[in-house]
Write a protein that holds these residues in place. Structure first.
Motif, PDB file in Angstrom:
ATOM      1  N   ILE A  40       0.849  -1.195   0.000  1.00 43.86           N
ATOM      2  CA  ILE A  40       0.000   0.000   0.000  1.00 43.86           C
ATOM      3  C   ILE A  40       0.880   1.239   0.000  1.00 43.86           C
ATOM      4  O   ILE A  40       1.749   1.395   0.866  1.00 43.86           O
ATOM      5  CB  ILE A  40      -0.947  -0.008   1.216  1.00 43.86           C
ATOM      6  N   ASP A  41       0.660   2.091  -0.976  1.00 49.11           N
ATOM      7  CA  ASP A  41       1.438   3.321  -1.132  1.00 49.11           C
ATOM      8  C   ASP A  41       0.742   4.445  -0.367  1.00 49.11           C
ATOM      9  O   ASP A  41      -0.320   4.925  -0.768  1.00 49.11           O
ATOM     10  CB  ASP A  41       1.554   3.670  -2.611  1.00 49.11           C
ATOM     11  N   LEU A  42       1.335   4.867   0.740  1.00 47.91           N
ATOM     12  CA  LEU A  42       0.717   5.902   1.577  1.00 47.91           C
ATOM     13  C   LEU A  42       0.849   7.308   0.991  1.00 47.91           C
ATOM     14  O   LEU A  42       0.267   8.250   1.524  1.00 47.91           O
ATOM     15  CB  LEU A  42       1.300   5.865   2.987  1.00 47.91           C
ATOM     16  N   SER A  43       1.585   7.455  -0.095  1.00 41.82           N
ATOM     17  CA  SER A  43       1.712   8.781  -0.694  1.00 41.82           C
ATOM     18  C   SER A  43       0.579   9.067  -1.683  1.00 41.82           C
ATOM     19  O   SER A  43       0.487  10.167  -2.211  1.00 41.82           O
ATOM     20  CB  SER A  43       3.064   8.917  -1.402  1.00 41.82           C
ATOM     21  N   HIS A  44      -0.276   8.102  -1.915  1.00 42.61           N
ATOM     22  CA  HIS A  44      -1.392   8.309  -2.851  1.00 42.61           C
ATOM     23  C   HIS A  44      -2.262   9.459  -2.346  1.00 42.61           C
ATOM     24  O   HIS A  44      -2.566   9.536  -1.160  1.00 42.61           O
ATOM     25  CB  HIS A  44      -2.212   7.018  -2.974  1.00 42.61           C
ATOM     26  N   PRO A  45      -2.675  10.366  -3.211  1.00 36.42           N
ATOM     27  CA  PRO A  45      -3.447  11.530  -2.771  1.00 36.42           C
ATOM     28  C   PRO A  45      -4.866  11.205  -2.289  1.00 36.42           C
ATOM     29  O   PRO A  45      -5.467  12.002  -1.576  1.00 36.42           O
ATOM     30  CB  PRO A  45      -3.506  12.419  -4.022  1.00 36.42           C
ATOM     31  N   ASN A  46      -5.397  10.048  -2.633  1.00 41.23           N
ATOM     32  CA  ASN A  46      -6.762   9.693  -2.244  1.00 41.23           C
ATOM     33  C   ASN A  46      -6.728   8.864  -0.963  1.00 41.23           C
ATOM     34  O   ASN A  46      -6.526   7.658  -0.983  1.00 41.23           O
ATOM     35  CB  ASN A  46      -7.429   8.919  -3.382  1.00 41.23           C
ATOM     36  N   SER A  47      -6.955   9.530   0.176  1.00 36.63           N
ATOM     37  CA  SER A  47      -6.876   8.835   1.467  1.00 36.63           C
ATOM     38  C   SER A  47      -7.993   7.802   1.631  1.00 36.63           C
ATOM     39  O   SER A  47      -7.820   6.801   2.322  1.00 36.63           O
ATOM     40  CB  SER A  47      -6.897   9.826   2.623  1.00 36.63           C
ATOM     41  N   ALA A  48      -9.139   8.031   0.984  1.00 39.67           N
ATOM     42  CA  ALA A  48     -10.225   7.045   1.052  1.00 39.67           C
ATOM     43  C   ALA A  48      -9.806   5.746   0.368  1.00 39.67           C
ATOM     44  O   ALA A  48     -10.107   4.648   0.848  1.00 39.67           O
ATOM     45  CB  ALA A  48     -11.496   7.604   0.421  1.00 39.67           C
ATOM     46  N   LEU A  49      -9.095   5.862  -0.743  1.00 41.72           N
ATOM     47  CA  LEU A  49      -8.602   4.680  -1.446  1.00 41.72           C
ATOM     48  C   LEU A  49      -7.584   3.927  -0.580  1.00 41.72           C
ATOM     49  O   LEU A  49      -7.623   2.696  -0.500  1.00 41.72           O
ATOM     50  CB  LEU A  49      -7.973   5.071  -2.785  1.00 41.72           C
ATOM     51  N   ILE A  50      -6.713   4.662   0.073  1.00 47.63           N
ATOM     52  CA  ILE A  50      -5.725   4.045   0.963  1.00 47.63           C
ATOM     53  C   ILE A  50      -6.449   3.284   2.071  1.00 47.63           C
ATOM     54  O   ILE A  50      -6.097   2.132   2.375  1.00 47.63           O
ATOM     55  CB  ILE A  50      -4.764   5.097   1.554  1.00 47.63           C
TER      56      ILE A  50
END
Length: 118
Positions: A40-50
């Motif tokens: 899981i990439d925590l830098s993704h801008p979509n926190s809901a997706l994370i």
């Protein structure tokens, strides 16, 4: 006092029976078998997706790896060094940190535990 995992783990080749769920109590589910755990990439801008990825990985695998978490490599190295030093302490020193009461027999709550490979 209960023996510490660190004191016997290097000599054990199998999981102690007390930690094995009897066959008749195991969940009958299909769990994906793979050589890789979810990343899981925590830098993704979509926190809901994370959050969705974390929930799915937790439900399907019970474990996941995070990348781009922002924790400096130096800090990770320092933590690993402290852990290594701690577990290399003499057993007498480690016993100071052990819980006083004996551990009960392992009995997972099958309704709440993550899916596992059996």
């Amino acid at each position: 006092m209960a023996s510490l995992v660190s004191s016997w783990a290097s000599q054990v080749n199998t999981v102690p029976e007390r930690y094995v769920v009897p066959t008749e109590k195991r969940l009958n589910v299909n769990v994906p078998i793979g050589k890789e755990i979810p990343v899981i990439d925590l830098s993704h801008p979509n926190s809901a997706l994370i959050a969705e990825q974390i929930i799915k990985a937790s439900q399907d695998y019970g474990v996941f790896q995070v990348i781009n978490h922002g924790v400096p490599q130096e800090l990770i190295g320092d933590v690993l060094k402290v852990c290594d030093e701690f577990f290399k302490l003499p057993i007498e020193d480690l016993e100071k940190y052990a819980e006083e009461e004996e551990l009960s027999e392992f009995e997972p709550n099958l309704d709440q535990k993550p899916k596992a490979l059996y």
